[in-house]
Write a protein that holds these residues in place. Structure first.
Motif, PDB file in Angstrom:
ATOM      1  N   LYS A   1      11.268   7.698  37.901  1.00  0.00           N
ATOM      2  CA  LYS A   1      11.830   6.947  36.772  1.00  0.00           C
ATOM      3  C   LYS A   1      10.959   7.139  35.530  1.00  0.00           C
ATOM      4  N   SER A   2      11.621   7.303  34.404  1.00  0.00           N
ATOM      5  CA  SER A   2      10.901   7.480  33.151  1.00  0.00           C
ATOM      6  C   SER A   2      10.102   6.221  32.807  1.00  0.00           C
ATOM      7  N   VAL A   3       8.887   6.415  32.310  1.00  0.00           N
ATOM      8  CA  VAL A   3       8.073   5.290  31.857  1.00  0.00           C
ATOM      9  C   VAL A   3       7.989   5.251  30.329  1.00  0.00           C
ATOM     10  N   ILE A   4       8.778   6.109  29.674  1.00  0.00           N
ATOM     11  CA  ILE A   4       8.815   6.108  28.202  1.00  0.00           C
ATOM     12  C   ILE A   4      10.241   5.891  27.686  1.00  0.00           C
ATOM     13  N   GLY A   5      11.138   5.428  28.543  1.00  0.00           N
ATOM     14  CA  GLY A   5      12.506   5.153  28.115  1.00  0.00           C
ATOM     15  C   GLY A   5      13.435   6.347  28.156  1.00  0.00           C
ATOM     16  N   GLY A   6      13.055   7.399  28.865  1.00  0.00           N
ATOM     17  CA  GLY A   6      13.886   8.594  28.983  1.00  0.00           C
ATOM     18  C   GLY A   6      13.269   9.783  28.279  1.00  0.00           C
ATOM     19  N   ARG A   7      13.932  10.922  28.409  1.00  0.00           N
ATOM     20  CA  ARG A   7      13.427  12.141  27.784  1.00  0.00           C
ATOM     21  C   ARG A   7      13.329  11.973  26.268  1.00  0.00           C
ATOM     22  N   LYS A   8      12.244  12.494  25.714  1.00  0.00           N
ATOM     23  CA  LYS A   8      12.081  12.484  24.257  1.00  0.00           C
ATOM     24  C   LYS A   8      12.303  13.910  23.765  1.00  0.00           C
ATOM     25  N   TYR A   9      13.419  14.109  23.072  1.00  0.00           N
ATOM     26  CA  TYR A   9      13.826  15.436  22.617  1.00  0.00           C
ATOM     27  C   TYR A   9      13.320  15.733  21.206  1.00  0.00           C
ATOM     28  N   THR A  10      13.138  17.018  20.953  1.00  0.00           N
ATOM     29  CA  THR A  10      12.903  17.490  19.593  1.00  0.00           C
ATOM     30  C   THR A  10      14.259  17.540  18.892  1.00  0.00           C
ATOM     31  N   ALA A  11      14.229  17.819  17.610  1.00  0.00           N
ATOM     32  CA  ALA A  11      15.464  18.126  16.901  1.00  0.00           C
ATOM     33  C   ALA A  11      15.989  19.446  17.433  1.00  0.00           C
ATOM     34  N   THR A  12      17.278  19.691  17.266  1.00  0.00           N
ATOM     35  CA  THR A  12      17.866  20.977  17.616  1.00  0.00           C
ATOM     36  C   THR A  12      17.816  21.865  16.380  1.00  0.00           C
ATOM     37  N   LYS A  13      17.239  23.053  16.560  1.00  0.00           N
ATOM     38  CA  LYS A  13      17.141  23.986  15.441  1.00  0.00           C
ATOM     39  C   LYS A  13      17.296  25.398  15.983  1.00  0.00           C
ATOM     40  N   THR A  14      18.201  26.174  15.414  1.00  0.00           N
ATOM     41  CA  THR A  14      18.490  27.506  15.943  1.00  0.00           C
ATOM     42  C   THR A  14      17.935  28.642  15.098  1.00  0.00           C
ATOM     43  N   SER A  15      17.335  28.327  13.957  1.00  0.00           N
ATOM     44  CA  SER A  15      16.742  29.386  13.129  1.00  0.00           C
ATOM     45  C   SER A  15      15.591  28.808  12.314  1.00  0.00           C
ATOM     46  N   GLY A  16      14.771  29.712  11.770  1.00  0.00           N
ATOM     47  CA  GLY A  16      13.664  29.298  10.916  1.00  0.00           C
ATOM     48  C   GLY A  16      12.313  29.538  11.548  1.00  0.00           C
ATOM     49  N   ASN A  17      11.294  29.531  10.690  1.00  0.00           N
ATOM     50  CA  ASN A  17       9.917  29.776  11.130  1.00  0.00           C
ATOM     51  C   ASN A  17       9.085  28.505  11.246  1.00  0.00           C
ATOM     52  N   SER A  18       9.675  27.355  10.998  1.00  0.00           N
ATOM     53  CA  SER A  18       8.939  26.094  11.091  1.00  0.00           C
ATOM     54  C   SER A  18       8.797  25.663  12.548  1.00  0.00           C
ATOM     55  N   ILE A  19       7.677  25.048  12.869  1.00  0.00           N
ATOM     56  CA  ILE A  19       7.446  24.483  14.197  1.00  0.00           C
ATOM     57  C   ILE A  19       8.263  23.208  14.335  1.00  0.00           C
ATOM     58  N   VAL A  20       8.954  23.071  15.465  1.00  0.00           N
ATOM     59  CA  VAL A  20       9.711  21.866  15.798  1.00  0.00           C
ATOM     60  C   VAL A  20       8.974  21.223  16.973  1.00  0.00           C
ATOM     61  N   SER A  21       8.679  19.927  16.877  1.00  0.00           N
ATOM     62  CA  SER A  21       7.872  19.293  17.928  1.00  0.00           C
ATOM     63  C   SER A  21       8.259  17.835  18.131  1.00  0.00           C
TER      64      SER A  21
END
Length: 130
Positions: free
Chosen positions: A84-104
């Protein structure tokens, strides 16, 4: 979300030794663009982090369960205990399909003071590909 464009890894966090077991206890640092990590602080708290660059084509032997030749478009982290999650479920990044910026994204949890397998905190992470 299971399927060809999705991959998940589960790693046990040992509350005695103060390190995260990543592929046999050795952190995999095959490349540093797309990665996930968990840091234990004073044997009581975990800080998790995951990042990717949408324009980065995953090379062979990239580590972190990444699929060679793919491009990550989204990722997540989660801390679980006894399934069972202890942080309230999966923590997702934003969805991004292009670009050179780091997504975290990042997440923090406290370790359990109790002993036994069902109290072991696990760091989970996954990649979603375009």
């Amino acid at each position: 979300m299971e399927g060809e464009n999705f991959h998940e890894e589960k790693i046990a966090c040992d509350n005695l030794t103060g390190f995260v077991l990543i592929y046999g206890g050795i952190p995999v640092l095959a490349q540093s663009t797309n990665y996930a990590k968990s840091t234990e602080i004073l044997e009581v708290k975990y800080n998790g982090y995951i990042q990717f660059k949408p324009s980065y084509k995953v090379p062979k032997k990239a580590g972190y369960g990444l699929k060679a030749g793919k491009y990550v478009k989204r990722a997540y982290i989660n801390y679980t205990r006894n399934g069972k999650s202890v942080i309230g479920g999966r923590k997702y990044t934003a969805t991004k399909t292009s670009g050179n910026s780091i997504v975290s994204t990042s997440a923090t949890c406290w370790d359990s003071p109790l002993w036994g397998n069902k109290h072991t905190t696990k760091f989970n992470y996954g990649w979603v590909y375009r």
